[in-house]
Motif scaffolding. Structure first.
Motif, PDB file in Angstrom:
ATOM      1  N   SER A   1       0.868  -1.184   0.000  1.00  0.00           N
ATOM      2  CA  SER A   1       0.000   0.000   0.000  1.00  0.00           C
ATOM      3  C   SER A   1       0.896   1.223   0.000  1.00  0.00           C
ATOM      4  N   SER A   2       0.356   2.337  -0.483  1.00  0.00           N
ATOM      5  CA  SER A   2       1.145   3.560  -0.638  1.00  0.00           C
ATOM      6  C   SER A   2       0.609   4.679   0.237  1.00  0.00           C
ATOM      7  N   GLY A   3       1.537   5.506   0.708  1.00  0.00           N
ATOM      8  CA  GLY A   3       1.163   6.673   1.481  1.00  0.00           C
ATOM      9  C   GLY A   3       0.936   7.872   0.577  1.00  0.00           C
ATOM     10  N   ASP A   4       1.083   9.050   1.144  1.00  0.00           N
ATOM     11  CA  ASP A   4       0.884  10.296   0.409  1.00  0.00           C
ATOM     12  C   ASP A   4       1.956  10.436  -0.668  1.00  0.00           C
ATOM     13  N   ALA A   5       1.516  10.610  -1.910  1.00  0.00           N
ATOM     14  CA  ALA A   5       2.473  10.725  -3.010  1.00  0.00           C
ATOM     15  C   ALA A   5       3.359  11.947  -2.865  1.00  0.00           C
ATOM     16  N   ALA A   6       2.899  12.933  -2.098  1.00  0.00           N
ATOM     17  CA  ALA A   6       3.688  14.149  -1.894  1.00  0.00           C
ATOM     18  C   ALA A   6       4.684  14.009  -0.755  1.00  0.00           C
ATOM     19  N   GLY A   7       4.648  12.878  -0.062  1.00  0.00           N
ATOM     20  CA  GLY A   7       5.576  12.672   1.050  1.00  0.00           C
ATOM     21  C   GLY A   7       7.006  12.528   0.563  1.00  0.00           C
TER      22      GLY A   7
ATOM     23  N   GLY B   1       3.807   6.342   5.180  1.00  0.00           N
ATOM     24  CA  GLY B   1       2.556   5.677   4.824  1.00  0.00           C
ATOM     25  C   GLY B   1       2.736   4.492   3.910  1.00  0.00           C
ATOM     26  N   ASP B   2       3.915   4.369   3.279  1.00  0.00           N
ATOM     27  CA  ASP B   2       4.177   3.218   2.418  1.00  0.00           C
ATOM     28  C   ASP B   2       4.309   1.945   3.255  1.00  0.00           C
TER      29      ASP B   2
ATOM     30  N   LYS C   1       8.120   6.459   1.211  1.00  0.00           N
ATOM     31  CA  LYS C   1       7.515   7.669   1.716  1.00  0.00           C
ATOM     32  C   LYS C   1       6.662   7.308   2.938  1.00  0.00           C
TER      33      LYS C   1
ATOM     34  N   SER D   1       6.382   7.309   9.835  1.00  0.00           N
ATOM     35  CA  SER D   1       6.671   8.733   9.737  1.00  0.00           C
ATOM     36  C   SER D   1       8.173   8.949   9.649  1.00  0.00           C
TER      37      SER D   1
END
Length: 306
Positions: free
Chosen positions: A205-211, A266-267, A264, A303
């Motif tokens: 699963s992926s977190g925020d792409a902007a991270g 959240g990943d 990133k 984080s």
């Protein structure tokens, strides 16, 4: 196995109990105002400092702890046990009213296990249910005793906390379905990404792409589970301990350093680390990883700490 560094919310101490110091009301029965006030002091402190241990709303907890119920949560709210992880908002002040800590000021709740904090918190929070708001009077022996803390708390100080119990956190667990899918490791699966070093991974699963990934050894907070890639034998799991781990992102085995530099916040990945990027020909002498053992990890980057 991985280097473990603890980031305590409030340091736990095991100390002898005592009762709050009594406060004598003047002849007219009117208590003086708090000796220290500021514009940001919540009403609960203004209304109840100086602390009156015989006050009408004061309840006695164990070992000298006292508290006032300011607000009750909804019916059926859960009460935490001594090892549960909770999410709280709080503000801490000396019994004189001087503030020393506040999650309310930071705008971010604190999260910790009840057995990781001062005894007054461990005991007091077990009196609460989710959604409750209490004011705690914690005598010094249930706080930091004769050990000063920071610039405000001096040896022997009694403490008063405004505490909101937001919730009891459900521990995260390893992704059983992902392990069933990716063990044994199949390097030819279409979703597997391979790097030049030999590291391989699949994105769960992926977190925020902007991270942004960690750089220059920034500290990271992660959950993970590690198994021997050839046998599936479990050798380490933060999920089983119920605690994410924090460490510098460049202070681990090579495979972890490389993987974290690509992740990133959240990943969540399944990572295959060949032996030469793990513990190599030596393994972990006397430990669970034999020589030349490839490893497989489920890694969740929670984080990156600024």
């Amino acid at each position: 196995m991985l280097r473990t560094l603890l980031i305590p919310a409030l340091a736990a101490l095991t100390l002898t109990a005592c009762s709050p110091n009594p406060i004598t009301a003047p002849a007219d029965g009117v208590l003086p105002p708090p000796p220290f006030t500021d514009d940001t002091m919540p009403a609960a402190f203004k209304d109840h400092l100086p602390w009156n241990p015989a006050g009408q709303d004061v309840k006695n907890g164990p070992m000298g702890l006292q508290y006032i119920v300011l607000k009750e949560g909804p019916d059926g709210g859960r009460q935490p046990g001594a090892t549960d992880r909770v999410s709280v908002h709080y503000e801490g002040r000396l019994a004189t009213g001087e503030k020393f800590d506040s999650s309310l000021d930071r705008g971010e709740p604190a999260s910790f296990r009840l057995n990781q904090v001062i005894p007054g918190w461990t005991m007091g929070l077990q009196e609460m249910s989710e959604g409750d708001e209490y004011l705690f009077y914690i005598p010094s022996a249930l706080a930091y005793g004769d050990q000063p803390r920071g610039d405000v708390i001096k040896a022997g100080d009694d403490l008063v906390f405004l505490v909101q119990l937001l919730g009891i956190e459900v521990p995260k667990v390893a992704d059983a379905a992902a392990w069933q899918k990716y063990f044994p490791w199949n390097p030819d699966a279409p979703e597997v990404v391979k790097t030049e070093s030999g590291l391989q991974y699949a994105v769960l699963s992926s977190g925020d792409a902007a991270g942004a990934p960690p750089v220059n050894g920034q500290f990271v907070l992660v959950h993970y589970e590690g198994r021997l890639a050839e046998t599936g034998a479990l050798f380490d799991s933060s999920y089983e301990r119920g605690e994410p781990e924090a460490f510098p992102s460049n202070g681990l085995i090579e495979g972890w350093v490389e993987a974290l530099a690509l992740m990133k916040p959240g990943d969540r990945w399944m990572v295959y680390i060949p032996a030469n990027l793990a513990y190599g020909a030596e393994g972990t002498p006397g430990g669970p990883i034999p020589p030349n053992a490839p490893l497989q990890f489920e890694v969740e980057l929670i984080s990156v700490m600024q």
